[in-house]
Scaffold this active site. Structure first.
Site, PDB file in Angstrom:
ATOM      1  N   SER A 147       9.514 -29.953  59.713  1.00  0.00           N
ATOM      2  CA  SER A 147      10.399 -29.932  60.883  1.00  0.00           C
ATOM      3  C   SER A 147       9.633 -30.001  62.201  1.00  0.00           C
ATOM      4  O   SER A 147      10.116 -30.586  63.171  1.00  0.00           O
ATOM      5  CB  SER A 147      11.279 -28.678  60.851  1.00  0.00           C
ATOM      6  OG  SER A 147      12.158 -28.707  59.749  1.00  0.00           O
ATOM      7  N   HIS A 150      10.705 -25.545  64.637  1.00  0.00           N
ATOM      8  CA  HIS A 150      11.663 -26.510  65.190  1.00  0.00           C
ATOM      9  C   HIS A 150      11.517 -26.603  66.707  1.00  0.00           C
ATOM     10  O   HIS A 150      11.379 -27.691  67.273  1.00  0.00           O
ATOM     11  CB  HIS A 150      13.098 -26.095  64.856  1.00  0.00           C
ATOM     12  CG  HIS A 150      13.433 -26.137  63.403  1.00  0.00           C
ATOM     13  ND1 HIS A 150      12.939 -25.244  62.477  1.00  0.00           N
ATOM     14  CD2 HIS A 150      14.252 -26.978  62.700  1.00  0.00           C
ATOM     15  CE1 HIS A 150      13.423 -25.523  61.284  1.00  0.00           C
ATOM     16  NE2 HIS A 150      14.225 -26.575  61.384  1.00  0.00           N
TER      17      HIS A 150
END
Length: 290
Positions: free
Chosen positions: A174, A237
């Protein structure tokens, strides 16, 4: 010479002019590159891209990374079953690739965690995002630039997680995926007028829907899900997205320029390097994890 004679000569010239040749029909590759340029570049750079567009080299980096991630997933899910089809299991947590706070002295884990994923839905989401966005970006900007942005997001994600969520393990690509998204998102925002307003709004909405869904799922898995197994940090993220919005935007906005000569690039690299140095020192001297 009378005006009548001149008119006749003019008419004779016009009648004997060769008709302009029709432009050759666009091939499938021409249409493909046109679509790529429309999605990835502002209007003033599209002609430059189309003049030199080709698939040499092909998008090797993003395809190679995706194959490696898929291979590692299949290894743990099929040849070394660990219930990875559904969620993260103890076997994955003990993988030499997973970032584990207690083993952070094994420095490769700050990068290799991107190869391990917490379940089939996790890897499918990351692969779809990085292939759909990464392949067109690499066609435009080439593999060395995409690789720089992607790995900056991966490393930044693990280092940020070690600071802000120090007790949790980390898996998944991610950080790298969000670096690509962050860089592309900034390009759409900054070049909004050149990317056709309605089209630009559509792109922004698509990005927000994808990111919102993925982050929502990560938060659910982190705080709400009752599935057994170790918890995984989602800080990567946000850190990856920040890396993309700084380094990624600078790299992607230098399509037709020498990146090394752009002072913005060196400012971003200096800021990123300062963060890396601080994170390393934090992990050595200040981390609450023994």
């Amino acid at each position: 010479m009378t005006s009548t004679e001149l008119e006749r000569m003019g008419g004779w010239t016009e009648e004997n002019e060769e008709p302009a040749e029709d432009p050759p029909p666009k091939t499938c590759w021409d249409k493909f590159h046109t679509t790529v340029s429309n999605w990835m570049l502002p209007s003033d750079l599209r002609d430059t891209y189309l003049e030199r567009a080709n698939c040499l080299p092909p998008p090797i980096f993003i395809i190679t990374i995706s194959i490696a991630e898929l291979a590692v997933f299949i290894y743990y899910a099929v040849w070394k079953p660990q219930k990875q089809w559904i969620t993260l299991d103890d076997g994955i947590a003990k993988s030499p690739l997973t970032y584990i706070p207690e083993k952070r002295e094994e420095a490769w884990r700050f990068i290799s965690y991107m190869l391990v994923h917490a379940g089939v839905q996790h890897i499918i989401g990351n692969l779809l995002l990085q292939l759909l966005l990464g392949i067109p970006l690499e066609l435009v900007h080439k593999g060395h630039r995409i690789g720089l942005v992607y790995l900056a997001g991966v490393l930044g994600g693990s280092l940020a997680s070690s600071i802000f969520d120090p007790y949790l393990a980390l898996v998944g690509a991610s950080g790298g995926v969000y670096a690509l998204i962050g860089g592309y998102f900034m390009n759409v925002i900054v070049n909004f007028k050149e990317m056709v307003p309605l089209f630009g709004i559509f792109r922004i909405l698509v990005i927000l829907v994808i990111v919102g869904t993925d982050v929502g799922f990560a938060l659910f898995r982190r705080y709400i899900s009752k599935v057994a197994g170790p918890r995984v940090s989602f800080v990567a993220h946000f850190a990856g997205c920040l890396a993309g919005m700084s380094i990624g935007y600078t790299v992607f906005s230098c399509f037709d320029k020498n990146l090394i000569k752009d002072p913005r690039f060196w400012i971003c690299i200096a800021a990123y390097s300062a963060f890396v140095i601080f994170a390393v020192l934090f992990n050595i001297f200040l981390s609450p994890v023994p």
